[in-house]
Design a protein around this motif. Structure first.
Motif, PDB file in Angstrom:
ATOM      1  N   TYR A  15       0.864  -1.232  -0.060  1.00  0.00           N
ATOM      2  CA  TYR A  15      -0.282   0.027  -0.592  1.00  0.00           C
ATOM      3  C   TYR A  15       1.253   1.261  -0.024  1.00  0.00           C
ATOM      4  O   TYR A  15       0.484   2.183  -0.930  1.00  0.00           O
ATOM      5  CB  TYR A  15      -0.860  -0.236   1.192  1.00  0.00           C
ATOM      6  N   ASN A  53       1.188   3.602  -3.501  1.00  0.00           N
ATOM      7  CA  ASN A  53       0.667   5.594  -2.455  1.00  0.00           C
ATOM      8  C   ASN A  53       1.504   6.211  -2.952  1.00  0.00           C
ATOM      9  O   ASN A  53       0.864   7.328  -3.210  1.00  0.00           O
ATOM     10  CB  ASN A  53       0.386   5.640  -0.817  1.00  0.00           C
ATOM     11  N   ASN A  57      -7.420  -1.499  -5.330  1.00  0.00           N
ATOM     12  CA  ASN A  57      -6.722  -1.382  -5.563  1.00  0.00           C
ATOM     13  C   ASN A  57      -5.334  -0.687  -5.759  1.00  0.00           C
ATOM     14  O   ASN A  57      -4.771   0.429  -5.876  1.00  0.00           O
ATOM     15  CB  ASN A  57      -7.203   0.756  -5.301  1.00  0.00           C
ATOM     16  N   ARG A  81      -4.975   5.125 -12.361  1.00  0.00           N
ATOM     17  CA  ARG A  81      -4.835   4.271 -11.030  1.00  0.00           C
ATOM     18  C   ARG A  81      -5.876   5.011 -10.238  1.00  0.00           C
ATOM     19  O   ARG A  81      -5.909   6.302 -10.081  1.00  0.00           O
ATOM     20  CB  ARG A  81      -3.223   5.395 -10.620  1.00  0.00           C
ATOM     21  N   ASP A  82      -6.324   3.898 -10.007  1.00  0.00           N
ATOM     22  CA  ASP A  82      -7.291   4.191  -8.616  1.00  0.00           C
ATOM     23  C   ASP A  82      -6.844   4.197  -7.251  1.00  0.00           C
ATOM     24  O   ASP A  82      -5.832   3.988  -6.975  1.00  0.00           O
ATOM     25  CB  ASP A  82      -8.546   3.705  -8.559  1.00  0.00           C
ATOM     26  N   THR A  83      -7.502   5.515  -6.165  1.00  0.00           N
ATOM     27  CA  THR A  83      -7.007   5.694  -5.320  1.00  0.00           C
ATOM     28  C   THR A  83      -6.759   3.740  -4.357  1.00  0.00           C
ATOM     29  O   THR A  83      -7.973   3.537  -4.497  1.00  0.00           O
ATOM     30  CB  THR A  83      -8.110   6.653  -3.982  1.00  0.00           C
ATOM     31  N   PRO A  84      -6.066   3.483  -3.699  1.00  0.00           N
ATOM     32  CA  PRO A  84      -5.501   2.816  -2.989  1.00  0.00           C
ATOM     33  C   PRO A  84      -6.268   2.694  -1.517  1.00  0.00           C
ATOM     34  O   PRO A  84      -6.832   3.540  -1.177  1.00  0.00           O
ATOM     35  CB  PRO A  84      -4.272   2.623  -2.540  1.00  0.00           C
ATOM     36  N   GLU A  85      -7.291   1.918  -1.208  1.00  0.00           N
ATOM     37  CA  GLU A  85      -8.090   1.731   0.383  1.00  0.00           C
ATOM     38  C   GLU A  85      -7.030   2.076   0.808  1.00  0.00           C
ATOM     39  O   GLU A  85      -5.914   0.775   0.882  1.00  0.00           O
ATOM     40  CB  GLU A  85      -9.162   0.473   0.384  1.00  0.00           C
ATOM     41  N   LYS A  86      -7.478   1.790   2.002  1.00  0.00           N
ATOM     42  CA  LYS A  86      -6.417   1.343   3.042  1.00  0.00           C
ATOM     43  C   LYS A  86      -6.563   0.404   3.500  1.00  0.00           C
ATOM     44  O   LYS A  86      -7.861  -0.254   4.027  1.00  0.00           O
ATOM     45  CB  LYS A  86      -6.690   2.744   4.399  1.00  0.00           C
TER      46      LYS A  86
END
Length: 254
Positions: A151, A155, A186, A239-244
Motif C-alpha cells: 500500500y 501510494n 485498488n 490509477r484509482d486511489t488505493p484503499e487503506k
C-alpha cells in the motif's frame, strides 16, 4: 490482448529453452487472443544476467522467426530485473531495459522479503523519470503478511502487476485470494501471464480475463487492458486511489 510479462526468448533464462519452444508459446498466445508480448527475461536474480543490448538482439531475431512462420504476434523488448542497489546506475549505463524503451521498468522482489532499501530506490527511480512496476506481489510472502508495505509503495507512485495464473488458482488458494484482495483494494494495475512454457507455466490470460469480467464487470477488465496498452506506448496508467489496507485478517480484508 497485450501480455506485458513473458519468458519467451529462447535459452537465456528458465523460460523457453529453444526457438521451437518459443514458437510453440507464440502459437498458444495467439490462440488466447494475444497479439503483442513484452519479452521480459530475468536479470540479476542470482542466476541469470540479460542486459539491454542482448535482449534487443534476441527480440529482433525471434520477431523474424514469427514472420517466417506466419505467426501474427509482435514481440517487444523488456526485462524482469530483481531489485538491487545499483539498478539505477546500471540503467544510466545502458544495461537496464525499460519496457519497450519507454518510462516503465519491471522490479522483482525476492519471493520472501522486501529489501530495506526498496522505498528509497523506488523514489530514486521516480526521480529519474521512470515508473517502477512491482511484478507478481501476490506471490511475495512478506507482502502477504503485511500488505501495508505494498500500500505504501503504491501510494508513492509504484504500480503493480498480478499474474494471470495466480488469479486462476494455479499457485494455490492463498495466492488466489490475495490476488483478488489486491484488486479489491485498488493495489494492482496490470494482469500479465509471466508465462515460461506451454505446460506448467502457460499464459491463462483468457481464463483470468473471464474471471475478472465475471467478478468485477467489463469496466475493470478494460482498465487492465488499457493500462497494458498505455505502458507499451509510454502513456500514463489509470490509477484509482488505493484503499487503506488493514493488516488484521479477522477484519475480512486480508
Amino acid at each position: 490482448m497485450i501480455d506485458l510479462h513473458c519468458h519467451i526468448l529462447p535459452g537465456i533464462d528458465d523460460g523457453a529453452q529453444t526457438v521451437e519452444d518459443s514458437l510453440d508459446m507464440a502459437k498458444q498466445a495467439v490462440s488466447e487472443g494475444i497479439h503483442t508480448i513484452m519479452a521480459t527475461p530475468h536479470h540479476k536474480n542470482g542466476k541469470y544476467i540479460n542486459e539491454k543490448n542482448d535482449i534487443l538482439c534476441q527480440v529482433s531475431s525471434l520477431n523474424k522467426n514469427f514472420l517466417k512462420e506466419n505467426i501474427p504476434l509482435t514481440l517487444l523488448p523488456g526485462q524482469e530485473t530483481r531489485i538491487y542497489g545499483e539498478l539505477l546506475e546500471d540503467y544510466r549505463n545502458g544495461k537496464i531495459m525499460p519496457l519497450n524503451h519507454n518510462k516503465y521498468i519491471f522490479v522483482e522482489f525476492p519471493s520472501s522479503q522486501v529489501p530495506r532499501f526498496t522505498e528509497r530506490l523506488l523514489y530514486d527511480i521516480h526521480s529519474e523519470g521512470l515508473t517502477p512496476i512491482i511484478v507478481h506481489p501476490e506471490r511475495n510472502s512478506r507482502l502477504m503478511q503485511d500488505p501495508d508495505i505494498l500500500y505504501n509503495l503504491v501510494n508513492k507512485g509504484a504500480i503493480t502487476q498480478v499474474t494471470a495464473s495466480s488469479l486462476t488458482g494455479r499457485f494455490g488458494k492463498k495466492i488466489k485470494k490475495f490476488s483478488f484482495d489486491l484488486i479489491n483494494a485498488n493495489l494492482t494495475h496490470i494482469i500479465a501471464s509471466d508465462a515460461h512454457n506451454i505446460s506448467g507455466r502457460s499464459f491463462h490470460m483468457q481464463e483470468a480475463s473471464d474471471l475478472i469480467s465475471s467478478e468485477y464487470g467489463l469496466d475493470m477488465l478494460y482498465m487492465f487492458q488499457e493500462n497494458a496498452e498505455a505502458i507499451v506506448n509510454g502513456h500514463t496508467c489509470y490509477r484509482d486511489t488505493p484503499e487503506k489496507v488493514k493488516k488484521k485478517k479477522f477484519l475480512g480484508i486480508f
